[in-house]
Design a protein around this motif. Sequence first.
Motif, PDB file in Angstrom:
ATOM      1  N   VAL A 311       0.859  -1.187   0.000  1.00 15.73           N
ATOM      2  CA  VAL A 311       0.000   0.000   0.000  1.00 15.73           C
ATOM      3  C   VAL A 311       0.897   1.238   0.000  1.00 15.73           C
ATOM      4  O   VAL A 311       1.881   1.304   0.737  1.00 15.73           O
ATOM      5  N   ARG A 312       0.554   2.201  -0.843  1.00 16.27           N
ATOM      6  CA  ARG A 312       1.342   3.427  -0.892  1.00 16.27           C
ATOM      7  C   ARG A 312       1.339   4.129   0.478  1.00 16.27           C
ATOM      8  O   ARG A 312       0.358   4.041   1.196  1.00 16.27           O
ATOM      9  N   PRO A 313       2.439   4.824   0.841  1.00 19.80           N
ATOM     10  CA  PRO A 313       3.598   5.152   0.010  1.00 19.80           C
ATOM     11  C   PRO A 313       4.737   4.134   0.041  1.00 19.80           C
ATOM     12  O   PRO A 313       5.589   4.163  -0.826  1.00 19.80           O
ATOM     13  N   SER A 314       4.782   3.233   1.036  1.00 22.41           N
ATOM     14  CA  SER A 314       5.872   2.252   1.057  1.00 22.41           C
ATOM     15  C   SER A 314       5.689   1.199  -0.022  1.00 22.41           C
ATOM     16  O   SER A 314       6.648   0.741  -0.632  1.00 22.41           O
ATOM     17  N   GLY A 315       4.443   0.785  -0.241  1.00 23.04           N
ATOM     18  CA  GLY A 315       4.136  -0.101  -1.349  1.00 23.04           C
ATOM     19  C   GLY A 315       4.023   0.687  -2.640  1.00 23.04           C
ATOM     20  O   GLY A 315       4.036   1.926  -2.644  1.00 23.04           O
ATOM     21  N   LYS A 316       3.853   0.012  -3.730  1.00 21.69           N
ATOM     22  CA  LYS A 316       3.919   0.694  -5.025  1.00 21.69           C
ATOM     23  C   LYS A 316       2.569   0.849  -5.724  1.00 21.69           C
ATOM     24  O   LYS A 316       2.400   1.743  -6.542  1.00 21.69           O
ATOM     25  N   ASP A 317       1.624  -0.022  -5.419  1.00 26.89           N
ATOM     26  CA  ASP A 317       0.489  -0.135  -6.333  1.00 26.89           C
ATOM     27  C   ASP A 317      -0.884   0.161  -5.754  1.00 26.89           C
ATOM     28  O   ASP A 317      -1.771   0.611  -6.478  1.00 26.89           O
ATOM     29  N   TYR A 318      -1.091  -0.077  -4.466  1.00 34.81           N
ATOM     30  CA  TYR A 318      -2.456  -0.143  -3.964  1.00 34.81           C
ATOM     31  C   TYR A 318      -2.749   0.891  -2.881  1.00 34.81           C
ATOM     32  O   TYR A 318      -1.847   1.533  -2.327  1.00 34.81           O
ATOM     33  N   LEU A 319      -4.054   1.004  -2.568  1.00 35.66           N
ATOM     34  CA  LEU A 319      -4.532   1.934  -1.555  1.00 35.66           C
ATOM     35  C   LEU A 319      -5.386   1.188  -0.528  1.00 35.66           C
ATOM     36  O   LEU A 319      -5.622  -0.017  -0.661  1.00 35.66           O
ATOM     37  N   MET A 320      -5.871   1.895   0.489  1.00 33.56           N
ATOM     38  CA  MET A 320      -6.545   1.241   1.605  1.00 33.56           C
ATOM     39  C   MET A 320      -7.835   0.531   1.192  1.00 33.56           C
ATOM     40  O   MET A 320      -8.195  -0.486   1.788  1.00 33.56           O
ATOM     41  N   GLU A 321      -8.519   1.041   0.195  1.00 32.81           N
ATOM     42  CA  GLU A 321      -9.713   0.360  -0.293  1.00 32.81           C
ATOM     43  C   GLU A 321      -9.345  -1.029  -0.827  1.00 32.81           C
ATOM     44  O   GLU A 321     -10.042  -2.025  -0.573  1.00 32.81           O
ATOM     45  N   ASP A 322      -8.238  -1.098  -1.557  1.00 33.83           N
ATOM     46  CA  ASP A 322      -7.754  -2.392  -2.057  1.00 33.83           C
ATOM     47  C   ASP A 322      -7.361  -3.299  -0.892  1.00 33.83           C
ATOM     48  O   ASP A 322      -7.602  -4.518  -0.915  1.00 33.83           O
ATOM     49  N   PHE A 323      -6.741  -2.701   0.131  1.00 34.66           N
ATOM     50  CA  PHE A 323      -6.323  -3.450   1.310  1.00 34.66           C
ATOM     51  C   PHE A 323      -7.532  -4.088   2.000  1.00 34.66           C
ATOM     52  O   PHE A 323      -7.493  -5.253   2.400  1.00 34.66           O
ATOM     53  N   TYR A 324      -8.615  -3.326   2.098  1.00 40.71           N
ATOM     54  CA  TYR A 324      -9.828  -3.843   2.719  1.00 40.71           C
ATOM     55  C   TYR A 324     -10.388  -5.030   1.944  1.00 40.71           C
ATOM     56  O   TYR A 324     -10.713  -6.085   2.522  1.00 40.71           O
ATOM     57  N   TYR A 325     -10.489  -4.878   0.622  1.00 39.47           N
ATOM     58  CA  TYR A 325     -11.053  -5.954  -0.188  1.00 39.47           C
ATOM     59  C   TYR A 325     -10.115  -7.152  -0.304  1.00 39.47           C
ATOM     60  O   TYR A 325     -10.546  -8.257  -0.651  1.00 39.47           O
ATOM     61  N   ALA A 326      -8.841  -6.946   0.025  1.00 37.00           N
ATOM     62  CA  ALA A 326      -7.891  -8.064   0.033  1.00 37.00           C
ATOM     63  C   ALA A 326      -7.933  -8.840   1.339  1.00 37.00           C
ATOM     64  O   ALA A 326      -7.229  -9.846   1.479  1.00 37.00           O
ATOM     65  N   GLY A 327      -8.761  -8.389   2.269  1.00 37.34           N
ATOM     66  CA  GLY A 327      -8.893  -9.092   3.546  1.00 37.34           C
ATOM     67  C   GLY A 327      -8.702  -8.201   4.752  1.00 37.34           C
ATOM     68  O   GLY A 327      -9.047  -8.578   5.866  1.00 37.34           O
ATOM     69  N   GLY A 328      -8.111  -7.015   4.555  1.00 34.32           N
ATOM     70  CA  GLY A 328      -7.971  -6.051   5.629  1.00 34.32           C
ATOM     71  C   GLY A 328      -6.948  -6.427   6.676  1.00 34.32           C
ATOM     72  O   GLY A 328      -6.123  -7.337   6.496  1.00 34.32           O
ATOM     73  N   LEU A 329      -7.007  -5.722   7.793  1.00 32.89           N
ATOM     74  CA  LEU A 329      -5.969  -5.889   8.814  1.00 32.89           C
ATOM     75  C   LEU A 329      -5.944  -7.287   9.397  1.00 32.89           C
ATOM     76  O   LEU A 329      -4.872  -7.825   9.696  1.00 32.89           O
ATOM     77  N   LEU A 330      -7.106  -7.921   9.562  1.00 32.38           N
ATOM     78  CA  LEU A 330      -7.113  -9.278  10.119  1.00 32.38           C
ATOM     79  C   LEU A 330      -6.381 -10.247   9.196  1.00 32.38           C
ATOM     80  O   LEU A 330      -5.664 -11.149   9.659  1.00 32.38           O
ATOM     81  N   ALA A 331      -6.516 -10.051   7.877  1.00 30.38           N
ATOM     82  CA  ALA A 331      -5.801 -10.917   6.938  1.00 30.38           C
ATOM     83  C   ALA A 331      -4.297 -10.694   7.039  1.00 30.38           C
ATOM     84  O   ALA A 331      -3.510 -11.652   6.990  1.00 30.38           O
ATOM     85  N   LEU A 332      -3.887  -9.433   7.182  1.00 33.46           N
ATOM     86  CA  LEU A 332      -2.453  -9.171   7.363  1.00 33.46           C
ATOM     87  C   LEU A 332      -1.949  -9.810   8.646  1.00 33.46           C
ATOM     88  O   LEU A 332      -0.870 -10.421   8.672  1.00 33.46           O
ATOM     89  N   MET A 333      -2.721  -9.684   9.719  1.00 32.82           N
ATOM     90  CA  MET A 333      -2.301 -10.273  10.986  1.00 32.82           C
ATOM     91  C   MET A 333      -2.252 -11.790  10.899  1.00 32.82           C
ATOM     92  O   MET A 333      -1.423 -12.436  11.549  1.00 32.82           O
ATOM     93  N   LYS A 334      -3.127 -12.364  10.084  1.00 29.02           N
ATOM     94  CA  LYS A 334      -3.102 -13.815   9.868  1.00 29.02           C
ATOM     95  C   LYS A 334      -1.783 -14.239   9.231  1.00 29.02           C
ATOM     96  O   LYS A 334      -1.219 -15.292   9.571  1.00 29.02           O
ATOM     97  N   GLN A 335      -1.274 -13.400   8.310  1.00 22.13           N
ATOM     98  CA  GLN A 335      -0.009 -13.715   7.643  1.00 22.13           C
ATOM     99  C   GLN A 335       1.163 -13.739   8.621  1.00 22.13           C
ATOM    100  O   GLN A 335       2.156 -14.428   8.388  1.00 22.13           O
ATOM    101  N   ILE A 336       1.082 -12.946   9.685  1.00 24.19           N
ATOM    102  CA  ILE A 336       2.191 -12.871  10.647  1.00 24.19           C
ATOM    103  C   ILE A 336       1.785 -13.435  12.007  1.00 24.19           C
ATOM    104  O   ILE A 336       2.377 -13.116  13.033  1.00 24.19           O
TER     105      ILE A 336
END
Length: 578
Positions: A311-336
Amino acid sequence: MTTEKTPDTLRSSRWFAPDDLRSFGHRSRMMQLGYAEEDFRGKPVIGILNTWSELNSCHGHFPERVQDVKRGVLAAGGFPVEMPALSVDESFTKPTSMLYRNMLAMETEEMIRSHPLDGVVLMGGCDKTTPGLVMGAVTAGVPMIFLPAGPMLRGHYKGRILGSGSDGWKYWDERRAGNVSDEEWLGIQGGIARSVGTCMTMGTASTMTAIADAMGLTLPGASSIPAADSGHKRMGSACGRRIVEMVWEDLTPEKIITAAAVRNAAIVAMATGCSTNAVVHLIAMARRAGVALTLDDLDTLGRVTPLIANVRPSGKDYLMEDFYYAGGLLALMKQIEERLDTSVTGVTGKPLSEALATAEVYNDDVIRALSNPVYHQGSLALLRGNLCPDGAVIKPAACDPKFHVHEGPALVFDSYPEMKAAIDDEDLDVTSDTVLVLRNAGPKGGPGMPEWGMLPIPKALIRRGYRDMLRISDARMSGTSYGACVLHVAPESFVGGPLALLKTGDIVRMDLPNRSLNMLVDEAELARRRAAWSPPEQRFQRGWGYMFSQHVTQADKGCDFDYLERGFGKAAGEPDIF
């Protein structure tokens, strides 16, 4: 639900239950407002602290969202009361909203302490409102739940997806280079922020709401929901229902904000590509809860936590809306998940493991696997050296790797106006190796540590195609910013920190892999300069600014007020005069 409280032991009952003159007055004034005694007596009174204002676009939906919260409180058998709180908007407050974060924290604490509230819903999201509300509510100690404002929708202009803040900086440089017309500039201006909600990049707003979420202060995953999504309404109502249950359970902040919860929040912040401002706010929030979080702790976690949110600015391509539809914070926490303490309990009263059990990633380019990170380390790195003995912060993933080890001559500015006047001089004596330095912009010098740290690239270099260079300051920068910017230099120059001794032409060396930042000036010369240095005149002689200047701590301590930190003295406690 385990019930620890009874109607007679509710905090609000001290105001409303006794058969005495003062309680008669309290009940009478409630009836004056149109309420019957059965509306409020013996029920959890829930304060809804609303940081809405007509100059805070991030919170433009809060008047409507208050109604959703009230609906939930009433459904659960509570009594809701809306209480306006300082808005601390990011866009319009000068010289910086950071000057007023502690004011919001104090207001929150004192509003809760002085009123008949059994629990509170904290409505915030715009950068400083999250830490300000949390800091005050933690100290007040009643059950609390944080309702994040949510990010705005993606920006658009002529088929391009725009990210608030980040693309503003990008296109401003192009406009200064003569590459953006008046018509295009107006179109970008109108398309970059097209709904209510906070910046939809991983700026300070989304960083801080994610931290609150990961710390267990929101309903699980609430921080990811876009402000304009109908799910945000449902989340508001759910907050209202849950806070009533939390009051009966006596689930107070000290039972949630533990050392393990703070560590989880720090790890999640690193994995999201968090704003550099997270350092100041997370340290302040943790210290209010009695958790001794330090810059070194954050750097240690940053070295071993890959950045996986693209997710921008550290990421290159996406924004928070994309992050939400990709699974959101719980999905990120699942990865770690293996890196987190999943036994901690948040506002739900249930272990984190339960919330993560059904979490799923729907787009593994937005939320990456640990084996395919955006950047191999976390979002932030701590530097130390003779320029910053108490630390400085940089965001490695958001700057050109060629600056990770860099040496060059300093060009020093003593004030923002001085820098602004010089930066557009096309004859400015500057090269791509030059290190731009802004000082007197820290907590006391700014005043308030403004977001001036992303110094503009000199026009002389923009014309030649350069878009990044090493920049150093004791200021902060917007969480939507990017570039080779060293920030939060501590101690700040205004109080005599080593940055005050640097001169134009001195060679500065940064070695990011070894976490060092130094001026290559011998100690004897520095001693001479130190002896000749005299403190500047204080910025304020009266009022809030004077109080701020007298008591604000340095960046490495979170910029809280010294007299508000835990251990400073005994708190007043509950009101005992009724």
